[in-house]
Write an enzyme that holds these catalytic residues in place. Structure first.
Site, PDB file in Angstrom:
ATOM      1  N   PRO A  39     131.306 -25.364  54.938  1.00  0.00           N
ATOM      2  CA  PRO A  39     132.570 -24.949  55.557  1.00  0.00           C
ATOM      3  C   PRO A  39     132.283 -24.226  56.859  1.00  0.00           C
ATOM      4  CG  PRO A  39     132.019 -23.511  53.705  1.00  0.00           C
ATOM      5  CD  PRO A  39     131.003 -24.605  53.717  1.00  0.00           C
TER       6      PRO A  39
ATOM      7  N   GLN B  76     137.599 -23.780  50.446  1.00  0.00           N
ATOM      8  CA  GLN B  76     136.977 -22.458  50.444  1.00  0.00           C
ATOM      9  C   GLN B  76     138.026 -21.399  50.721  1.00  0.00           C
ATOM     10  OE1 GLN B  76     134.278 -20.581  53.504  1.00  0.00           O
ATOM     11  NE2 GLN B  76     132.787 -20.770  51.844  1.00  0.00           N
TER      12      GLN B  76
ATOM     13  N   CYS C 236     130.414 -15.011  54.778  1.00  0.00           N
ATOM     14  CA  CYS C 236     130.761 -14.919  56.193  1.00  0.00           C
ATOM     15  C   CYS C 236     130.603 -13.487  56.692  1.00  0.00           C
ATOM     16  CB  CYS C 236     132.197 -15.395  56.415  1.00  0.00           C
ATOM     17  SG  CYS C 236     132.708 -15.345  58.146  1.00  0.00           S
TER      18      CYS C 236
ATOM     19  N   LYS D 188     129.874 -19.248  47.358  1.00  0.00           N
ATOM     20  CA  LYS D 188     128.897 -19.378  48.444  1.00  0.00           C
ATOM     21  C   LYS D 188     128.533 -17.979  48.903  1.00  0.00           C
ATOM     22  CE  LYS D 188     127.918 -21.848  52.760  1.00  0.00           C
ATOM     23  NZ  LYS D 188     127.421 -20.741  53.591  1.00  0.00           N
TER      24      LYS D 188
ATOM     25  N   ASN E  67     121.372 -23.461  51.490  1.00  0.00           N
ATOM     26  CA  ASN E  67     122.035 -23.607  52.783  1.00  0.00           C
ATOM     27  C   ASN E  67     121.281 -22.757  53.800  1.00  0.00           C
ATOM     28  OD1 ASN E  67     124.897 -22.123  54.283  1.00  0.00           O
ATOM     29  ND2 ASN E  67     124.152 -24.154  54.762  1.00  0.00           N
ATOM     30  N   GLY E  68     121.350 -23.167  55.065  1.00  0.00           N
ATOM     31  CA  GLY E  68     120.760 -22.365  56.127  1.00  0.00           C
ATOM     32  C   GLY E  68     119.549 -23.026  56.758  1.00  0.00           C
TER      33      GLY E  68
ATOM     34  N   GLY F 276     124.994 -27.703  57.651  1.00  0.00           N
ATOM     35  CA  GLY F 276     126.105 -27.264  58.485  1.00  0.00           C
ATOM     36  C   GLY F 276     126.133 -27.933  59.837  1.00  0.00           C
TER      37      GLY F 276
END
Length: 340
Positions: free
Chosen positions: A25, A78, A108, A147, A219-220, A242
């Site tokens: 997202p 999300q 976030c 997440k 992720n990342g 992403g």
């Protein structure tokens, strides 16, 4: 949906398979037009909406915030928030729209998110996260996931992350997407938080070993399918990509069909454009602007001869008043000539 029910529904199994590769997202990026475009390149990858706050869902324009095309399935919503009652109400409302998963944002780092006491700051409040997800699960027709980051600020990730997973999973969450970086809530911008804190993939791997019953995606910093395949081979359940999937969508999504899901090859880039034309035409007929869709298509020909010209034509002309499908034709013509 209680924890005991998860996995008994064939639809849940489909979503978990889709989560082998998911598209993160991303605010201002993964809107409905982006997701529709991405779906033509991969039938199976799990797509996520931009984060929508629970108060916005409750009080805002629900059709605009939550509406999506059926072609986007499997797609996850999300949500952002930290009030269990508000989040539960948002989940009830979203239930009518038919999402395949509801995800809570605990990652976030933006100032706007911090001021609302949600996002990455919730890594400091695992008990509150547990309350939130329990309320969401109680009313959700689909699986609720989280997440998160590996920690924030001066937290020690090796201590914080396992405690967080234990507390939140006890409330019924069995699927997590872990951004393998800490978030610095003070001193770094959201953009810097995507790049500066060092990646700690071994910690995410260790969490899968410590909690084998949990479905864990990493992720990342992941930019290629080679990396994705390596993580899956090492035992992780999924990989979330992403920005690379946005800027180089064909390489990531089209390639995933065979390499990640063992399916049929994707249509070629020109076919993707052709399949988008009816959707673009409907959008224009409804009063929409061409650039609202084509801005997501700029990277389609990444790495191909003429890609710069494709981007230039769309960037310069799609935003003009009255711009229509002729702009697509003008951008595509030299690409077709080079490919012939």
């Amino acid at each position: 949906m209680t924890a005991a029910k998860i996995g008994s529904n064939p639809e849940d199994a489909k979503v978990r398979r889709a989560a082998r590769l998911s598209i993160a997202p991303m605010m201002d990026w993964t809107d409905r037009h982006c997701r529709y475009f991405h779906r033509f390149m991969s039938r199976e990858a799990l797509l996520y909406t931009e984060m929508v706050t629970a108060p916005a869902v409750i009080h805002g324009d629900r059709a605009r915030l939550l509406g999506f095309d059926a072609a986007e399935h499997p797609v996850a919503l999300q949500l952002g928030g930290s009030d269990p009652a508000e989040l539960a109400e948002a989940v009830r409302i979203a239930g009518d729209f038919g999402y395949d998963e509801i995800n809570l944002n605990v990652g976030c780092p933006s100032d706007r998110v911090q001021s609302g006491c949600f996002g990455a700051v919730l890594m400091e409040r695992p008990a509150l996260v547990a309350e939130c997800v329990a309320a969401m699960i109680a009313v959700s027709p689909v699986e609720v996931t989280v997440k998160c980051r590996i920690g924030v600020d001066d937290q020690v990730p090796e201590e914080v992350l396992p405690a967080f997973l234990e507390t939140v999973s006890a409330a019924g969450v069995t699927r997590f997407q872990i951004h393998a970086r800490k978030a610095w809530l003070q001193g770094l911008s959201p953009k810097e938080n995507r790049d500066i804190p060092p990646l700690n993939y071994p910690l995410v791997m260790a969490m899968k070993q410590a909690f084998p019953h949990l479905h864990i995606s990493v992720n990342g910093g992941i930019t290629t399918l080679d990396q994705a395949e390596a993580f899956l081979a090492e035992g992780l359940d999924g990989v979330m990509i992403g920005r690379a999937a946005y800027h180089e969508p064909y390489e990531v999504l089209a390639g995933a069909n065979a390499r990640i899901f063992g399916g049929e090859p994707a249509p070629d880039r020109f076919e993707v454009v052709e399949r988008m034309r009816p959707y673009i035409a409907r959008h224009l007929e409804g009063g929409g602007r061409l650039h609202q869709i084509t801005r997501h298509m700029l990277g389609l020909f990444h790495g191909q001869p003429g890609a710069r010209g494709w981007r230039r034509v769309l960037s310069e002309r799609a935003n003009r008043p009255g711009a229509g499908l002729e702009v697509i034709d003008a951008a595509l013509e030299p690409m077709a000539a080079l490919a012939s």
